[in-house]
Design an enzyme around this catalytic site. Structure first.
Site, short mmCIF file in Angstrom:
data_model
loop_
_atom_site.label_atom_id
_atom_site.label_comp_id
_atom_site.label_asym_id
_atom_site.label_seq_id
_atom_site.Cartn_x
_atom_site.Cartn_y
_atom_site.Cartn_z
N ILE A 1 -0.40 -70.67 46.28
CA ILE A 1 -1.58 -70.10 46.92
C ILE A 1 -2.87 -70.75 46.39
O ILE A 1 -3.93 -70.58 46.97
CB ILE A 1 -1.63 -68.57 46.79
CG1 ILE A 1 -1.68 -68.13 45.34
CG2 ILE A 1 -0.45 -67.94 47.53
CD1 ILE A 1 -3.05 -67.90 44.80
N LYS B 1 -12.05 -56.00 46.19
CA LYS B 1 -11.08 -55.73 47.25
C LYS B 1 -10.55 -54.29 47.23
O LYS B 1 -10.21 -53.75 48.29
CB LYS B 1 -9.91 -56.72 47.17
CG LYS B 1 -10.26 -58.13 47.59
CD LYS B 1 -9.02 -59.01 47.63
CE LYS B 1 -9.34 -60.40 48.13
NZ LYS B 1 -8.12 -61.23 48.29
N GLY C 1 -0.37 -59.99 40.86
CA GLY C 1 -1.70 -59.47 41.18
C GLY C 1 -1.84 -59.13 42.65
O GLY C 1 -0.86 -58.94 43.37
N GLY C 2 -3.10 -59.09 43.11
CA GLY C 2 -3.38 -58.68 44.47
C GLY C 2 -2.79 -59.60 45.52
O GLY C 2 -2.26 -59.14 46.54
#
Length: 277
Positions: free
Chosen positions: A219, A71, A133-134
């Protein structure tokens, strides 16, 4: 779909890729809508990414979903990226705009979608983000876009939460003290609860859920209902599963590529696949 049509080629790239739901979701959508397209899984080692992008250009690959670890590293290989990519430092979608190979980030849109559909109450303003994190970056950006600015971040690795906190001007707290935050909204962006070695774990202490109520957002989408969501629901919290984010961000990808939204049959195919395991 016209059986004589040459299908447009799309893909999902990552390494290791594992079992991705993206082919099932997008290929069901192509079939249901009669669009000549196919999305294939491609496991691309980091050192092969530049060569892969050259292949995208040469073979007229029309788009791709991008997952870890590509990413960030894919950004300098593209002709143009959206403001969302610039803000988050990550791209999860490849698409063409004329002759330009572009990158976008639909994670932030996917994250926001269930909170926009059923917004928090006026009193539910304090947020605790578990993980740094991302995906946490996308979550924080989405929260701020929704006007939720009272955000505390925590991570098992203190340095990670400190970096994210500095970037977005957030409060940070040690992982061991996470249950002490008086938060109305809990968001898990860690792999704790994910199918496999973390499946029986939760990112938040069970007993702390009884102290208050609010919104628990995980998530993680495999399993369909994680331990965190199961325990939060039992304690009276409203819950949001990771599949909602996954499908919403994929819907934005599909719309970018085809100008169409994902049909319900495609979404149901993914739900059926998850609940059958």
């Amino acid at each position: 779909m016209n059986p004589c049509s040459t299908p447009s080629l799309y893909g999902v790239i990552g390494y290791p890729l594992g079992h991705s739901l993206s082919p099932l979701l997008h290929n069901t959508a192509f079939r249901e809508l009669g669009i000549p397209g196919v999305l294939l899984p491609w496991s691309i080692e980091p050192e092969r990414l530049p060569a892969f992008i050259q292949s995208v250009r040469l073979l007229n690959i029309r788009g791709a979903c991008v997952t870890i670890p590509h990413k960030q590293s894919i950004i300098p290989l593209l002709d143009r990226v959206t403001d969302r990519v610039k803000a988050l430092g990550a791209a999860n979608t490849l698409y063409w705009d004329g002759d330009l190979l572009c990158g976008d980030n639909t994670d932030i849109l996917g994250f926001m979608s269930p909170l926009q559909a059923d917004p928090p109450s006026a009193e539910q303003t304090r947020v605790l983000v578990l993980g740094a994190g991302g995906v946490a970056r996308a979550a924080v950006a989405g929260l701020k876009s929704l006007g939720l600015n009272q955000i505390t971040i925590t991570d098992i690795v203190d340095a990670s939460s400190a970096t994210l906190a500095e970037t977005f001007d957030l409060k940070t707290i040690p992982w061991s003290q996470r249950s002490e935050v008086d938060a109305h909204i809990l968001i898990n962006t860690t792999p704790l609860g994910m199918k496999g070695k973390f499946e029986e774990e939760s990112p938040y202490p069970t007993e702390a859920l009884a102290a208050r109520q609010g919104i628990a957002y995980d998530i993680v989408y495999t399993p369909f209902v994680t331990r965190f969501l199961r325990e939060a629901r039992a304690a009276g919290w409203k819950t949001i599963g990771g599949l909602e984010m996954f499908i919403s961000q994929a819907d934005h990808q599909f719309l970018t590529w085809t100008g169409r939204n994902l049909p319900q049959a495609a979404k149901q195919a993914v739900i059926d696949a998850l609940t059958a395991t």
